[in-house]
Design a protein around this motif. Structure first.
Motif, PDB file in Angstrom:
ATOM      1  N   GLU A  20       0.849  -1.092   0.086  1.00 49.49           N
ATOM      2  CA  GLU A  20      -0.099   0.060  -0.055  1.00 49.49           C
ATOM      3  C   GLU A  20       0.790   1.413  -0.022  1.00 49.49           C
ATOM      4  O   GLU A  20       1.946   1.264   0.346  1.00 49.49           O
ATOM      5  CB  GLU A  20      -1.044  -0.083   1.265  1.00 49.49           C
ATOM      6  CG  GLU A  20      -0.302  -0.084   2.621  1.00 49.49           C
ATOM      7  CD  GLU A  20      -1.064  -0.261   3.694  1.00 49.49           C
ATOM      8  OE1 GLU A  20      -2.399  -0.110   3.490  1.00 49.49           O
ATOM      9  OE2 GLU A  20      -0.532  -0.748   4.877  1.00 49.49           O
ATOM     10  N   GLN A  21       0.130   2.481  -0.653  1.00 46.49           N
ATOM     11  CA  GLN A  21       1.017   3.598  -0.738  1.00 46.49           C
ATOM     12  C   GLN A  21       1.421   4.024   0.932  1.00 46.49           C
ATOM     13  O   GLN A  21       0.592   3.947   1.886  1.00 46.49           O
ATOM     14  CB  GLN A  21      -0.162   4.663  -0.850  1.00 46.49           C
ATOM     15  CG  GLN A  21       0.637   5.930  -1.297  1.00 46.49           C
ATOM     16  CD  GLN A  21      -0.211   7.075  -1.953  1.00 46.49           C
ATOM     17  OE1 GLN A  21      -1.388   6.625  -2.437  1.00 46.49           O
ATOM     18  NE2 GLN A  21       0.302   8.091  -2.428  1.00 46.49           N
ATOM     19  N   GLY A  22       2.411   4.584   0.954  1.00 48.27           N
ATOM     20  CA  GLY A  22       3.170   4.937   2.277  1.00 48.27           C
ATOM     21  C   GLY A  22       4.281   3.741   2.459  1.00 48.27           C
ATOM     22  O   GLY A  22       4.895   4.020   3.760  1.00 48.27           O
ATOM     23  N   CYS A  23       4.509   2.777   1.957  1.00 50.87           N
ATOM     24  CA  CYS A  23       5.557   1.725   2.079  1.00 50.87           C
ATOM     25  C   CYS A  23       6.605   2.523   1.402  1.00 50.87           C
ATOM     26  O   CYS A  23       6.464   2.420   0.120  1.00 50.87           O
ATOM     27  CB  CYS A  23       4.929   0.443   1.661  1.00 50.87           C
ATOM     28  SG  CYS A  23       6.440  -0.807   1.527  1.00 50.87           S
ATOM     29  N   SER A  24       7.818   2.839   2.089  1.00 53.04           N
ATOM     30  CA  SER A  24       8.617   3.335   1.150  1.00 53.04           C
ATOM     31  C   SER A  24       9.410   2.650   0.109  1.00 53.04           C
ATOM     32  O   SER A  24       9.663   3.256  -0.910  1.00 53.04           O
ATOM     33  CB  SER A  24       9.938   3.601   2.467  1.00 53.04           C
ATOM     34  OG  SER A  24      10.472   2.399   2.828  1.00 53.04           O
ATOM     35  N   ASP A  27       6.690   2.522  -2.802  1.00 53.67           N
ATOM     36  CA  ASP A  27       6.525   3.816  -3.366  1.00 53.67           C
ATOM     37  C   ASP A  27       7.772   4.403  -4.137  1.00 53.67           C
ATOM     38  O   ASP A  27       7.627   4.986  -5.213  1.00 53.67           O
ATOM     39  CB  ASP A  27       6.375   4.821  -2.219  1.00 53.67           C
ATOM     40  CG  ASP A  27       4.931   4.818  -1.373  1.00 53.67           C
ATOM     41  OD1 ASP A  27       4.135   4.110  -1.948  1.00 53.67           O
ATOM     42  OD2 ASP A  27       4.857   5.686  -0.299  1.00 53.67           O
ATOM     43  N   ARG A  45      -1.943  -2.291  -5.751  1.00 59.55           N
ATOM     44  CA  ARG A  45      -1.506  -2.238  -4.213  1.00 59.55           C
ATOM     45  C   ARG A  45      -2.451  -2.943  -3.350  1.00 59.55           C
ATOM     46  O   ARG A  45      -3.625  -3.088  -3.524  1.00 59.55           O
ATOM     47  CB  ARG A  45      -1.670  -0.679  -3.950  1.00 59.55           C
ATOM     48  CG  ARG A  45      -0.514   0.175  -4.761  1.00 59.55           C
ATOM     49  CD  ARG A  45      -0.357   1.515  -3.924  1.00 59.55           C
ATOM     50  NE  ARG A  45       0.818   2.314  -4.600  1.00 59.55           N
ATOM     51  CZ  ARG A  45       1.821   2.249  -4.211  1.00 59.55           C
ATOM     52  NH1 ARG A  45       2.193   1.919  -3.012  1.00 59.55           N
ATOM     53  NH2 ARG A  45       2.599   3.304  -4.693  1.00 59.55           N
TER      54      ARG A  45
END
Length: 120
Positions: A20-24, A27, A45
């Motif tokens: 998911e978005q926010g995973c370094s 991303d 995602r």
């Protein structure tokens, strides 16, 4: 692609299953893929590593996951590693409240995570 050296041009346009978005690390991969010329990659995602790992094991595309989360599947042949372009290391932090007691179980988990992540 498994077992071969591939470049960004070969990865462009592939299907990717990422966290998911926010995973370094996910991303970073998505940002890099979206800058490549040609057809954009197909991105899905998920909120769990297991979902991405399962889609890749089913032959639906590629993913980027920490090695510790795929060791067993690599060893038993469910997954194969693609040798792609270098990706910068991602810092990992394990935190706890400094004034709270840490149980022996939590300490054991922290020690094991530290060992796994330090191994590489």
């Amino acid at each position: 692609m498994a077992g071969h050296e591939v470049g960004w041009d070969e990865l462009a346009g592939q299907s990717f299953f990422v966290h998911e978005q926010g995973c370094s690390y996910s991303d970073h991969l998505v940002r890099t893929l979206l800058t490549l010329p040609g057809l954009p990659p197909r991105l899905t995602r998920f909120g769990s590593i297991e979902a991405a790992r399962s889609c890749v094991a089913a032959g639906l595309g590629l993913t980027l996951l920490p090695r510790a989360t795929v060791e067993r599947q690599l060893a038993d042949g469910q997954l194969a590693e693609v040798h792609g372009p270098p990706i910068p290391p991602v810092p990992v932090q394990l935190t706890r409240h400094r004034r709270r007691w840490t149980s022996p179980a939590a300490r054991a988990v922290a020690d094991e995570l530290t060992r796994l992540l330090s191994a590489g």
